[in-house]
Design a protein around this motif. Structure first.
Motif, PDB file in Angstrom:
ATOM      1  N   LYS A 138      17.707   5.588  -5.348  1.00  0.00           N
ATOM      2  CA  LYS A 138      18.857   6.057  -4.567  1.00  0.00           C
ATOM      3  C   LYS A 138      19.616   4.918  -3.915  1.00  0.00           C
ATOM      4  CE  LYS A 138      19.977   9.373  -0.878  1.00  0.00           C
ATOM      5  NZ  LYS A 138      19.408  10.397   0.057  1.00  0.00           N
ATOM      6  N   TYR A 139      18.879   3.918  -3.415  1.00  0.00           N
ATOM      7  CA  TYR A 139      19.491   2.825  -2.669  1.00  0.00           C
ATOM      8  C   TYR A 139      19.339   1.510  -3.429  1.00  0.00           C
ATOM      9  CZ  TYR A 139      18.901   6.284   1.064  1.00  0.00           C
ATOM     10  OH  TYR A 139      18.923   7.432   1.815  1.00  0.00           O
ATOM     11  N   ASN A 140      20.358   0.678  -3.366  1.00  0.00           N
ATOM     12  CA  ASN A 140      20.301  -0.637  -4.014  1.00  0.00           C
ATOM     13  C   ASN A 140      19.800  -1.656  -3.002  1.00  0.00           C
ATOM     14  OD1 ASN A 140      20.603  -2.977  -5.452  1.00  0.00           O
ATOM     15  ND2 ASN A 140      22.830  -2.911  -5.531  1.00  0.00           N
ATOM     16  N   PHE A 141      18.521  -1.999  -3.105  1.00  0.00           N
ATOM     17  CA  PHE A 141      17.916  -2.976  -2.215  1.00  0.00           C
ATOM     18  C   PHE A 141      17.599  -4.276  -2.937  1.00  0.00           C
ATOM     19  CE2 PHE A 141      16.171   0.648   0.641  1.00  0.00           C
ATOM     20  CZ  PHE A 141      17.365   0.649   1.370  1.00  0.00           C
ATOM     21  N   GLY A 142      18.311  -4.540  -4.033  1.00  0.00           N
ATOM     22  CA  GLY A 142      18.127  -5.802  -4.740  1.00  0.00           C
ATOM     23  C   GLY A 142      16.865  -5.830  -5.578  1.00  0.00           C
ATOM     24  N   PRO A 143      16.392  -7.029  -5.926  1.00  0.00           N
ATOM     25  CA  PRO A 143      15.169  -7.152  -6.724  1.00  0.00           C
ATOM     26  C   PRO A 143      13.999  -6.446  -6.049  1.00  0.00           C
ATOM     27  CG  PRO A 143      16.280  -9.269  -6.524  1.00  0.00           C
ATOM     28  CD  PRO A 143      16.983  -8.344  -5.590  1.00  0.00           C
ATOM     29  N   ILE A 144      13.146  -5.828  -6.872  1.00  0.00           N
ATOM     30  CA  ILE A 144      11.994  -5.080  -6.370  1.00  0.00           C
ATOM     31  C   ILE A 144      10.716  -5.792  -6.797  1.00  0.00           C
ATOM     32  CG2 ILE A 144      10.765  -2.877  -6.423  1.00  0.00           C
ATOM     33  CD1 ILE A 144      13.485  -1.576  -7.195  1.00  0.00           C
ATOM     34  N   ILE A 145       9.947  -6.255  -5.816  1.00  0.00           N
ATOM     35  CA  ILE A 145       8.672  -6.912  -6.082  1.00  0.00           C
ATOM     36  C   ILE A 145       7.564  -5.891  -5.831  1.00  0.00           C
ATOM     37  CG2 ILE A 145       7.218  -8.896  -5.582  1.00  0.00           C
ATOM     38  CD1 ILE A 145      10.136  -9.496  -6.555  1.00  0.00           C
ATOM     39  N   VAL A 146       6.791  -5.581  -6.836  1.00  0.00           N
ATOM     40  CA  VAL A 146       5.726  -4.579  -6.731  1.00  0.00           C
ATOM     41  C   VAL A 146       4.383  -5.285  -6.613  1.00  0.00           C
ATOM     42  CG1 VAL A 146       4.519  -2.690  -7.885  1.00  0.00           C
ATOM     43  CG2 VAL A 146       7.019  -2.807  -7.968  1.00  0.00           C
ATOM     44  N   ASP A 147       3.779  -5.180  -5.435  1.00  0.00           N
ATOM     45  CA  ASP A 147       2.407  -5.639  -5.229  1.00  0.00           C
ATOM     46  C   ASP A 147       1.531  -4.389  -5.287  1.00  0.00           C
ATOM     47  OD1 ASP A 147       0.092  -6.952  -4.542  1.00  0.00           O
ATOM     48  OD2 ASP A 147       0.591  -7.163  -2.421  1.00  0.00           O
ATOM     49  N   PRO A 148       0.831  -4.158  -6.401  1.00  0.00           N
ATOM     50  CA  PRO A 148       0.126  -2.889  -6.603  1.00  0.00           C
ATOM     51  C   PRO A 148      -1.207  -2.846  -5.849  1.00  0.00           C
ATOM     52  CG  PRO A 148      -0.237  -4.290  -8.491  1.00  0.00           C
ATOM     53  CD  PRO A 148       0.698  -5.054  -7.568  1.00  0.00           C
ATOM     54  N   VAL A 149      -1.105  -2.766  -4.524  1.00  0.00           N
ATOM     55  CA  VAL A 149      -2.292  -2.813  -3.671  1.00  0.00           C
ATOM     56  C   VAL A 149      -3.205  -1.626  -3.962  1.00  0.00           C
ATOM     57  CG1 VAL A 149      -3.108  -2.768  -1.294  1.00  0.00           C
ATOM     58  CG2 VAL A 149      -1.025  -4.040  -1.884  1.00  0.00           C
ATOM     59  N   MET A 150      -4.454  -1.908  -4.299  1.00  0.00           N
ATOM     60  CA  MET A 150      -5.408  -0.852  -4.655  1.00  0.00           C
ATOM     61  C   MET A 150      -6.651  -0.843  -3.786  1.00  0.00           C
ATOM     62  SD  MET A 150      -5.262  -0.954  -8.820  1.00  0.00           S
ATOM     63  CE  MET A 150      -3.682  -0.868  -9.680  1.00  0.00           C
ATOM     64  N   ILE A 151      -7.146  -2.024  -3.418  1.00  0.00           N
ATOM     65  CA  ILE A 151      -8.411  -2.111  -2.682  1.00  0.00           C
ATOM     66  C   ILE A 151      -8.262  -3.125  -1.560  1.00  0.00           C
ATOM     67  CG2 ILE A 151     -10.880  -2.651  -2.843  1.00  0.00           C
ATOM     68  CD1 ILE A 151     -10.742  -1.915  -5.798  1.00  0.00           C
ATOM     69  N   ALA A 152      -8.724  -2.761  -0.366  1.00  0.00           N
ATOM     70  CA  ALA A 152      -8.720  -3.690   0.761  1.00  0.00           C
ATOM     71  C   ALA A 152      -9.757  -4.781   0.542  1.00  0.00           C
ATOM     72  CB  ALA A 152      -9.008  -2.948   2.060  1.00  0.00           C
ATOM     73  N   LYS A 153      -9.613  -5.895   1.268  1.00  0.00           N
ATOM     74  CA  LYS A 153     -10.535  -7.017   1.110  1.00  0.00           C
ATOM     75  C   LYS A 153     -11.986  -6.593   1.363  1.00  0.00           C
ATOM     76  CE  LYS A 153      -9.039 -10.680   0.681  1.00  0.00           C
ATOM     77  NZ  LYS A 153      -8.623 -11.421  -0.530  1.00  0.00           N
ATOM     78  N   GLY A 154     -12.175  -5.609   2.274  1.00  0.00           N
ATOM     79  CA  GLY A 154     -13.522  -5.145   2.574  1.00  0.00           C
ATOM     80  C   GLY A 154     -14.070  -4.138   1.576  1.00  0.00           C
ATOM     81  N   GLY A 155     -13.231  -3.697   0.627  1.00  0.00           N
ATOM     82  CA  GLY A 155     -13.698  -2.801  -0.422  1.00  0.00           C
ATOM     83  C   GLY A 155     -13.169  -1.379  -0.370  1.00  0.00           C
TER      84      GLY A 155
ATOM     85  N   MET B 293       0.836  -1.198   0.000  1.00  0.00           N
ATOM     86  CA  MET B 293       0.000   0.000   0.000  1.00  0.00           C
ATOM     87  C   MET B 293       0.878   1.259   0.000  1.00  0.00           C
ATOM     88  SD  MET B 293      -2.584   1.351   2.963  1.00  0.00           S
ATOM     89  CE  MET B 293      -3.326   2.991   2.847  1.00  0.00           C
ATOM     90  N   LEU B 294       0.670   2.139  -1.005  1.00  0.00           N
ATOM     91  CA  LEU B 294       1.468   3.353  -1.107  1.00  0.00           C
ATOM     92  C   LEU B 294       0.628   4.636  -1.045  1.00  0.00           C
ATOM     93  CD1 LEU B 294       4.071   2.248  -3.811  1.00  0.00           C
ATOM     94  CD2 LEU B 294       4.240   2.106  -1.318  1.00  0.00           C
ATOM     95  N   GLY B 295      -0.675   4.525  -1.146  1.00  0.00           N
ATOM     96  CA  GLY B 295      -1.560   5.636  -0.824  1.00  0.00           C
ATOM     97  C   GLY B 295      -1.852   6.637  -1.912  1.00  0.00           C
TER      98      GLY B 295
ATOM     99  N   SER C 233      -5.083   6.034  -4.660  1.00  0.00           N
ATOM    100  CA  SER C 233      -5.885   7.015  -5.381  1.00  0.00           C
ATOM    101  C   SER C 233      -5.775   6.795  -6.885  1.00  0.00           C
ATOM    102  CB  SER C 233      -5.428   8.431  -5.028  1.00  0.00           C
ATOM    103  OG  SER C 233      -4.142   8.690  -5.580  1.00  0.00           O
ATOM    104  N   GLU C 234      -6.749   7.325  -7.628  1.00  0.00           N
ATOM    105  CA  GLU C 234      -6.743   7.190  -9.083  1.00  0.00           C
ATOM    106  C   GLU C 234      -5.493   7.828  -9.682  1.00  0.00           C
ATOM    107  OE1 GLU C 234      -8.805   5.652 -11.230  1.00  0.00           O
ATOM    108  OE2 GLU C 234      -9.943   4.799  -9.567  1.00  0.00           O
ATOM    109  N   GLU C 235      -5.123   8.989  -9.178  1.00  0.00           N
ATOM    110  CA  GLU C 235      -3.919   9.667  -9.669  1.00  0.00           C
ATOM    111  C   GLU C 235      -2.678   8.820  -9.399  1.00  0.00           C
ATOM    112  OE1 GLU C 235      -1.448  13.882  -9.031  1.00  0.00           O
ATOM    113  OE2 GLU C 235      -3.128  13.351  -7.720  1.00  0.00           O
ATOM    114  N   ALA C 236      -2.657   8.167  -8.237  1.00  0.00           N
ATOM    115  CA  ALA C 236      -1.504   7.346  -7.875  1.00  0.00           C
ATOM    116  C   ALA C 236      -1.366   6.131  -8.770  1.00  0.00           C
ATOM    117  CB  ALA C 236      -1.612   6.924  -6.418  1.00  0.00           C
ATOM    118  N   ILE C 237      -2.471   5.598  -9.265  1.00  0.00           N
ATOM    119  CA  ILE C 237      -2.411   4.456 -10.172  1.00  0.00           C
ATOM    120  C   ILE C 237      -1.629   4.831 -11.428  1.00  0.00           C
ATOM    121  CG2 ILE C 237      -3.786   2.933 -11.650  1.00  0.00           C
ATOM    122  CD1 ILE C 237      -5.958   3.036  -9.469  1.00  0.00           C
TER     123      ILE C 237
END
Length: 277
Positions: free
Chosen positions: A101-118, A85-87, A123-127
């Motif tokens: 800026k920092y080398n933290f190795g492989p980057i796994i992006v889980d594009p969290v958009m909606i909670a299980k409850g809905g 979640m990035l907001g 935000s739309e702009e953030a997408i």
């Protein structure tokens, strides 16, 4: 100050908290512990939530996000990291700047958009910002069907749709793609994987009919992150993630009164060998 060489795998989650303990950073840290890596965290958001829904949330100041990244980089040797979640757009950009800026190795992006409850968690702009700025940094992106549809504008109904959507996500910049099929109405759960070398395969497991599925996306992406930190190749890490999250669902625990959490110690409790997960 010189750094000591640490041999124990260290990983990072960049996401939001879940006061209910089932998703977000809490699920990530539980998964990291279960997969034998040391977990660290950059908190981008704090939520008030339980198994029923998200009641409130607050985004962290960008200065504090930056400070957390700096603190992690100063003291730890991160081998792999993941986002959750990035907001909003500003926080996505702050995360992107720090990942550059920092080398933290492989980057796994889980594009969290909606909670299980809905409740919407992005935000739309953030997408749009995720598509333009974060996806090109992604070693692997792990959307579920609604998230993949939102990112690409495609409708996913059959296997051809999965494959077409995965190619679009690669064209947006993600090196490798895992589209999770849990939202389909079927007796099995089939996930589609498209790797950077164009190797592709399906991961299919029987569906466990349960409402204890809160945090599945966080858990599979965290497991993949952990396995990469152990030195596994990406295809092996993805298969391990699928097997692990399946085990956490197949052996549920009853907590809360809504969409219950996963059983993150299911593998150990059921005697499943670490190397075979």
């Amino acid at each position: 100050m010189s750094k000591t060489i640490n041999s124990f795998p260290e990983v990072l989650t960049i996401a939001g908290t879940d006061s209910g303990g089932g998703a977000g950073i809490m699920a990530d840290l539980k998964t990291f512990q279960a997969r034998h890596v040391f977990g660290t965290a950059v908190v981008v958001a704090v939520t008030a939530q339980n198994t029923l829904d998200v009641q409130a949330s607050k985004l962290m100041p960008q200065s504090l996000i930056n400070a957390q990244f700096a603190a992690i980089a100063e003291d730890f040797q991160i081998r792999a990291c993941k986002t959750g979640m990035l907001g909003n757009s500003n926080r996505v950009r702050a995360v992107v700047q720090n990942l550059k800026k920092y080398n933290f190795g492989p980057i796994i992006v889980d594009p969290v958009m909606i909670a299980k409850g809905g409740t919407a968690l992005l935000s739309e702009e953030a997408i749009v910002t995720v598509k333009r700025e974060l996806l090109p940094l992604a070693t692997l992106i792990t959307p579920n069907i609604p998230e993949a549809e939102k990112l690409t504008g495609q409708h996913i109904e059959n296997k051809v749709d999965f494959q077409k959507t995965a190619r679009i996500l690669q064209n947006l910049g993600a090196q490798n793609v895992l589209i999770k099929g849990g939202h389909q109405n079927s007796d099995t759960v089939s996930d589609y994987v498209l790797l950077a070398n164009q190797t592709h395969f399906w991961l299919t497991k029987p569906r466990t009919h349960t409402n204890c599925t809160h945090g599945t996306g966080d858990t599979i992406s965290a497991c993949i992150t952990a396995e990469l930190a152990h030195g596994a190749d990406l295809a092996t890490a993805i298969r391990c993630g699928k097997n692990y999250v399946t085990a956490t669902i197949e052996h549920p625990i009853q907590v809360g009164h809504g969409h219950g959490p996963l059983n993150h110690w299911a593998a150990q409790k059921e005697g499943l060998a670490y190397e075979k997960i």
